[in-house]
Every structure is written in structure tokens, then in C-alpha cells.
Design a protein around this motif. Structure first.
Motif, PDB file in Angstrom:
ATOM      1  N   ASP A   1       0.882  -1.434   0.028  1.00 16.45           N
ATOM      2  CA  ASP A   1       0.019  -0.056  -0.074  1.00 16.45           C
ATOM      3  C   ASP A   1       0.922   1.236  -0.010  1.00 16.45           C
ATOM      4  N   VAL A   2       2.144   1.234  -0.352  1.00 17.29           N
ATOM      5  CA  VAL A   2       3.047   2.074  -0.498  1.00 17.29           C
ATOM      6  C   VAL A   2       3.373   2.284  -2.054  1.00 17.29           C
ATOM      7  N   THR A   3       3.081   3.574  -2.369  1.00 14.21           N
ATOM      8  CA  THR A   3       3.725   3.504  -3.755  1.00 14.21           C
ATOM      9  C   THR A   3       5.353   4.452  -3.795  1.00 14.21           C
TER      10      THR A   3
ATOM     11  N   SER B   1       0.528   7.300   0.089  1.00 10.60           N
ATOM     12  CA  SER B   1       1.099   5.873   0.793  1.00 10.60           C
ATOM     13  C   SER B   1       0.463   5.800   2.194  1.00 10.60           C
ATOM     14  N   ASN B   2       0.752   4.569   2.483  1.00 12.38           N
ATOM     15  CA  ASN B   2       0.298   4.383   4.007  1.00 12.38           C
ATOM     16  C   ASN B   2       1.378   4.589   5.065  1.00 12.38           C
ATOM     17  N   GLN B   3       1.563   5.606   5.702  1.00 15.26           N
ATOM     18  CA  GLN B   3       2.705   5.907   6.595  1.00 15.26           C
ATOM     19  C   GLN B   3       2.818   4.866   7.528  1.00 15.26           C
ATOM     20  N   ALA B   4       1.786   4.100   8.030  1.00 14.31           N
ATOM     21  CA  ALA B   4       1.827   3.083   9.081  1.00 14.31           C
ATOM     22  C   ALA B   4       2.534   1.856   8.653  1.00 14.31           C
ATOM     23  N   SER B   5       2.691   1.663   7.154  1.00 16.40           N
ATOM     24  CA  SER B   5       3.250   0.608   6.617  1.00 16.40           C
ATOM     25  C   SER B   5       4.946   0.798   6.597  1.00 16.40           C
ATOM     26  N   ILE B   6       4.998   2.081   6.331  1.00 15.81           N
ATOM     27  CA  ILE B   6       6.488   2.550   6.061  1.00 15.81           C
ATOM     28  C   ILE B   6       7.125   2.394   7.513  1.00 15.81           C
ATOM     29  N   GLU B   7       6.577   2.685   8.735  1.00 16.37           N
ATOM     30  CA  GLU B   7       7.233   2.615  10.010  1.00 16.37           C
ATOM     31  C   GLU B   7       7.207   1.408  10.440  1.00 16.37           C
ATOM     32  N   THR B   8       6.667   0.405   9.904  1.00 14.77           N
ATOM     33  CA  THR B   8       7.143  -1.216  10.235  1.00 14.77           C
ATOM     34  C   THR B   8       8.526  -1.755   9.515  1.00 14.77           C
ATOM     35  N   LEU B   9       8.907  -0.947   8.772  1.00 12.00           N
ATOM     36  CA  LEU B   9      10.200  -1.358   8.094  1.00 12.00           C
ATOM     37  C   LEU B   9      11.307  -1.879   8.755  1.00 12.00           C
TER      38      LEU B   9
END
Length: 221
Positions: A148-150, A173-181
Motif C-alpha cells: 500500500d506504498v507507492t 502512501s500508508n505511513q503506518a506501513s513505512i514505519e514497520t520497516l
């Protein structure tokens, strides 16, 4: 009578020789002989004499050039990049009495400078199995977990215990997904979020492998 005739004859002979000698011009001493035209021509073709100072300066040139070469080699050695993955990792994290410390100075250098500088350094580090495994895991996580991130641009490199990532992605883009990296592995995680001139978002991150992510301690060195 014969004696008188002989004496007269000798006297006449001596007188004649004297007259002959006085009639011829005397030759100048050899030391005053002028050079011939041939000698003058040969001197005109001769090279001018080399001054003593010129000889001294030419003789000193090789030593000066050699000194410059030595200085250049020393300078080259002093700026040689680190090739050992362990030495590179120790720039960021050190161990003392069984406790790990992350260098605050090393972190500041990373986040204050262009990421490309760090990525170039890391690409020159010798291959290590741990770095390759971590790089594969991070790439896989981005591919599978950030659907869900472009992503507009991705730059990633791992060396030793350290992985560096710069990710540019859209505002939607979904910022929450980025923060799980950081959860792609056990890491000390350091992340910086900014915006580009075009209004997109950018993540600059450093992930350092550890067995105890919660035990983070920073050192000033």
C-alpha cells in the motif's frame, strides 16, 4: 800568409750570417699566436658553457620530484576506504563489558550528509554473509509488506551489521506501513522523515543488527 787569409775568410762568413739574421723579422713567441680562421669557426659552433648554478639546480630536481611522489603515496594511503565489514560495523556500534553502544557521532554524520556518500562507502566494503542475508530480507519485506506504498525511488545497501535505506514515496502512501520497516529483522532502528520539493515523502533510515533492540545505549564517540 795562410793564417791571415783564413782569419779574413772566417770574419767574412760571420759578417754574412749576421747580415742574413738581421734581414729576417723575428717570429713572435708561441704564446702570442692568434687562432686561425678554422679555430674561430669551431668555437662558434661550440655550446655555451654551463654555469655552476645550473648544474646544481638540475642535480637537485630528482630529489624534489621523489619527495613529491612519496607525499602523494602517503596521502593516497590515508584516504583509502575501509574494506573490512567488521571495522565498518565498529564505526557505528561497539561492545564494552558485554553491552553494546551505538555511536552518536556516526549517526549524526549519516543524517547530516547526503545518503549517496554512505551508500557508496558501503558498496566498497567486502562481501559478508550477514550483510547479504539482511539485504535480501529488507528487499523482501519492502516487496511483500509495503503493497500500500507507492515507491518512487529506492536506494538500499548493507555492509557488516549496518543497512542504510533511502525511500521516496507518495503522500498518499500508508505511513503506518513505512514505519514497520525496522521489523524486517532485529535492529537498532534510526529513521528520519522529510518532504521533497515535489511534495513527496522521503525516508532516510539506518538499521543496525542486534540481538537486543530494547537495550539501545548511545555513546558520544
Amino acid at each position: 800568409m795562410k793564417y791571415i787569409f783564413l782569419i779574413a775568410l772566417v770574419f767574412v762568413a760571420i759578417l754574412g750570417i749576421g747580415i742574413l739574421n738581421t734581414g729576417e723579422p723575428s717570429k713572435p713567441p708561441l704564446t702570442h699566436i692568434k687562432p686561425t680562421d678554422e679555430a674561430v669557426l669551431s668555437n662558434e659552433n661550440a655550446k655555451p658553457p654551463i654555469e655552476p648554478n645550473t648544474l646544481l639546480s638540475k642535480a637537485s630536481e630528482p630529489s624534489v620530484k621523489q619527495h613529491k611522489i612519496v607525499e602523494k603515496k602517503v596521502a593516497t594511503i590515508s584516504i583509502s576506504p575501509i574494506s573490512s565489514p567488521n571495522v565498518f560495523s565498529e564505526e557505528f556500534v561497539s561492545t564494552e563489558d558485554g553491552k553494546e553502544f551505538v555511536s552518536k557521532k556516526a549517526l549524526d554524520d549519516v543524517f547530516k550528509n547526503d545518503t549517496s556518500i554512505l551508500l557508496k562507502r558501503m558498496s566498497d566494503i567486502e562481501y559478508s554473509e550477514i550483510a547479504q542475508i539482511r539485504k535480501d530480507k529488507l528487499n523482501e519485506f519492502i516487496l511483500n509488506e509495503l503493497k500500500d506504498v507507492t515507491i518512487l525511488q529506492q536506494d538500499l545497501e548493507c555492509a557488516g551489521k549496518v543497512c542504510a535505506l533511502e525511500l521516496t514515496y507518495t503522500q498518499s502512501s500508508n505511513q503506518a506501513s513505512i514505519e514497520t520497516l525496522s521489523s524486517f529483522s532485529k535492529n537498532y532502528s534510526f529513521q528520519q522523515f522529510t518532504e521533497t520539493e515535489n511534495g513527496d515523502k522521503k525516508l532516510k533510515a539506518l538499521y543496525i543488527a542486534t540481538d537486543n533492540p530494547s537495550g539501545l545505549s548511545l555513546s558520544d564517540s
